[in-house]
Design a protein around this motif. Structure first.
Motif, PDB file in Angstrom:
ATOM      1  N   GLN A 136      -2.806 -29.454  26.409  1.00 51.33           N
ATOM      2  CA  GLN A 136      -3.769 -29.090  25.370  1.00 51.33           C
ATOM      3  C   GLN A 136      -3.105 -28.139  24.382  1.00 51.33           C
ATOM      4  OE1 GLN A 136      -8.146 -28.509  26.529  1.00 51.33           O
ATOM      5  NE2 GLN A 136      -7.077 -27.812  28.359  1.00 51.33           N
ATOM      6  N   GLU A 180      -0.688 -22.506  21.624  1.00 55.43           N
ATOM      7  CA  GLU A 180      -1.300 -22.646  22.933  1.00 55.43           C
ATOM      8  C   GLU A 180      -2.818 -22.457  22.815  1.00 55.43           C
ATOM      9  OE1 GLU A 180      -1.231 -19.371  25.799  1.00 55.43           O
ATOM     10  OE2 GLU A 180      -0.005 -18.221  24.373  1.00 55.43           O
ATOM     11  N   VAL A 182      -5.629 -20.663  23.846  1.00 58.55           N
ATOM     12  CA  VAL A 182      -5.741 -19.352  24.496  1.00 58.55           C
ATOM     13  C   VAL A 182      -7.030 -19.263  25.318  1.00 58.55           C
ATOM     14  CG1 VAL A 182      -5.946 -16.866  24.092  1.00 58.55           C
ATOM     15  CG2 VAL A 182      -4.386 -18.240  22.699  1.00 58.55           C
ATOM     16  N   ASP A 183      -6.896 -18.796  26.535  1.00 52.37           N
ATOM     17  CA  ASP A 183      -8.056 -18.524  27.385  1.00 52.37           C
ATOM     18  C   ASP A 183      -8.541 -17.112  27.041  1.00 52.37           C
ATOM     19  OD1 ASP A 183     -10.007 -18.550  29.313  1.00 52.37           O
ATOM     20  OD2 ASP A 183      -8.630 -18.269  31.008  1.00 52.37           O
ATOM     21  N   ARG A 185     -11.510 -14.071  26.221  1.00 58.26           N
ATOM     22  CA  ARG A 185     -12.815 -13.542  26.608  1.00 58.26           C
ATOM     23  C   ARG A 185     -13.739 -13.471  25.401  1.00 58.26           C
ATOM     24  NH1 ARG A 185     -11.028  -8.994  28.658  1.00 58.26           N
ATOM     25  NH2 ARG A 185     -10.874  -9.809  30.782  1.00 58.26           N
ATOM     26  N   THR A 257      -7.897 -11.664  25.547  1.00 61.87           N
ATOM     27  CA  THR A 257      -7.724 -12.697  26.554  1.00 61.87           C
ATOM     28  C   THR A 257      -8.336 -12.283  27.891  1.00 61.87           C
ATOM     29  OG1 THR A 257      -5.599 -11.890  27.381  1.00 61.87           O
ATOM     30  CG2 THR A 257      -5.554 -13.327  25.436  1.00 61.87           C
ATOM     31  N   THR A 258      -8.492 -13.270  28.761  1.00 60.34           N
ATOM     32  CA  THR A 258      -9.073 -12.993  30.079  1.00 60.34           C
ATOM     33  C   THR A 258      -8.141 -12.165  30.956  1.00 60.34           C
ATOM     34  OG1 THR A 258      -8.239 -15.148  30.838  1.00 60.34           O
ATOM     35  CG2 THR A 258     -10.522 -15.058  30.065  1.00 60.34           C
ATOM     36  N   ASP A 259      -6.860 -12.092  30.588  1.00 56.77           N
ATOM     37  CA  ASP A 259      -5.930 -11.232  31.342  1.00 56.77           C
ATOM     38  C   ASP A 259      -5.622  -9.949  30.563  1.00 56.77           C
ATOM     39  OD1 ASP A 259      -4.459 -12.412  29.355  1.00 56.77           O
ATOM     40  OD2 ASP A 259      -2.822 -13.074  30.640  1.00 56.77           O
TER      41      ASP A 259
END
Length: 378
Positions: A136, A180, A182-183, A185, A257-259
């Motif tokens: 993706q 990318e 991005v994951d 939040r 991000t989630t991290d």
């Protein structure tokens, strides 16, 4: 002597520069793209902003030229500079808001945190990027995209085939930007203002809520933002503004991000949708500060007037095109909410205005802003 500011572009951003210009005693003039645009009240000329002769003719009678959008060609910008006209922000900075590939390359040189990315000139290069990023990616046109336009999430290179075909037809050896997926939040925004002399100021980092690629709501300050997060956002905004030589308002759109990383998504070098709350929620609005900055005047304070400010965009508007009725109902139902209409005719997805509420209870502020905007739902 009265300072004269020329704004290229007649949209709502130019329109919202008019009240603070009047308050500061600035003579504001607008080169509009067409008759009847949002900033028509200050439009002294209607013409083609891509034509150097037209823009030079408009600019020769002002002290500084600034912008409602970033689409003025570099050839025109440099013609203005060569003619001795003050252009704020200048072409050397604006190129990084006009070309996303150039932006990514320069921010990489600066060590600014961003998503993994690549320049992809054909389907094979995009397929390779997809293979390295879980199948993706976000693909963007390098120039011209905004409000979700020129942006696609893809799982196969064929989903960008028409864009590659357009690059081939253009014949200039262009490329697309692949990033990318991005994951994240949430999305944030950091607004900065910088003067030609180097003085710089910031507003609190805000949360931006997007729907269908368009900014729908902004909450100031970003709820739950730690001191570390606020300092990171401020440092990123400061680094970009100073390193790129930005003057005026700079908006840095960010992913949290989630991290727990902060990554730069996009840049805008002019007042920005994520800063509209400052008109009613800050001591100095982004529009007043932008005028102060481009004229190299001392900055106003950027503190928030109340603990919370929430801006909700009015998108689309009523199907019958009648704004008077919804406006009257919104003002009567939510008398503490401020309404800003842009003088645009409604159509699906179009930003025709916004509302802002402020207060000390976030839930109440959100409710009042959303309730007022709901009167305009199509």
């Amino acid at each position: 002597m009265t300072s004269r500011v020329g704004v290229i572009g007649g949209g709502q951003l130019a329109r919202m520069m008019i009240p603070p210009a009047i308050e500061l005693g600035i003579d504001i003039r607008v080169l509009a793209e067409a008759e009847g645009m949002s900033a028509a009240i200050a439009a002294t000329e209607v013409g083609d902003y891509t034509d150097a002769a037209t823009v030079l003719g408009f600019a020769r009678d002002v002290d500084v030229v600034t912008f409602d959008h970033e689409h003025v060609p570099q050839t025109v910008l440099r013609a203005l500079v060569d003619a001795g006209i003050s252009v704020q922000p200048g072409p050397d900075a604006l190129q990084f808001a006009q070309d996303k590939l150039a932006m990514r390359e320069r921010l990489g040189e600066l060590g600014v945190p961003m998503p993994d990315w690549a320049r992809v000139a054909d389907a094979d290069e995009l397929d390779a990027f997809l293979a390295d990023h879980g199948g993706q990616a976000v693909v963007k046109t390098a120039r011209g995209g905004y409000d979700g336009k020129g942006v696609r999430v893809v799982t196969a290179a064929e989903q960008a085939e028409d864009w590659f075909r357009a690059l081939d037809e253009d014949g200039n050896g262009g490329a697309l930007l692949a990033e990318e997926l991005v994951d994240f939040r949430r999305e944030l925004a950091q607004l900065v203002a910088r003067r030609p002399s180097g003085d710089l100021t910031l507003w609190p980092v805000v949360e931006s809520i997007q729907r269908d690629g368009v900014c729908a709501e902004v909450i100031a300050p970003a709820p739950g933002a730690s001191l570390r997060l606020a300092e990171m956002a401020a440092q990123i905004g400061t680094t970009i503004a100073e390193s790129l030589g930005v003057t005026g308002v700079l908006a840095v759109e960010l992913f949290e991000t989630t991290d727990d990383r902060i990554l730069v998504n996009e840049l805008a070098m002019r007042p920005h949708n994520t800063g509209h709350w400052t008109i009613d929620g800050s001591t100095t609005s982004q529009f007043e500060q932008h005028l102060r900055a481009v004229l190299d005047l001392p900055f106003g304070a950027t503190g928030i007037r109340e603990p919370w400010a929430v801006m909700v965009n009015i998108l689309g508007g009523p199907a019958d095109g009648d704004l008077d009725g919804p406006a009257a109902r919104a003002l009567a139902d939510q008398p503490t909410v401020k309404l800003h209409l842009y003088g645009k005719s409604p159509r699906p997805g179009r930003k025709i205005g916004h509302v802002t509420a402020v207060g000390d209870d976030l839930d109440d502020v959100v409710f009042r802003a959303r309730a007022a905007a709901a009167f305009f739902a199509g």
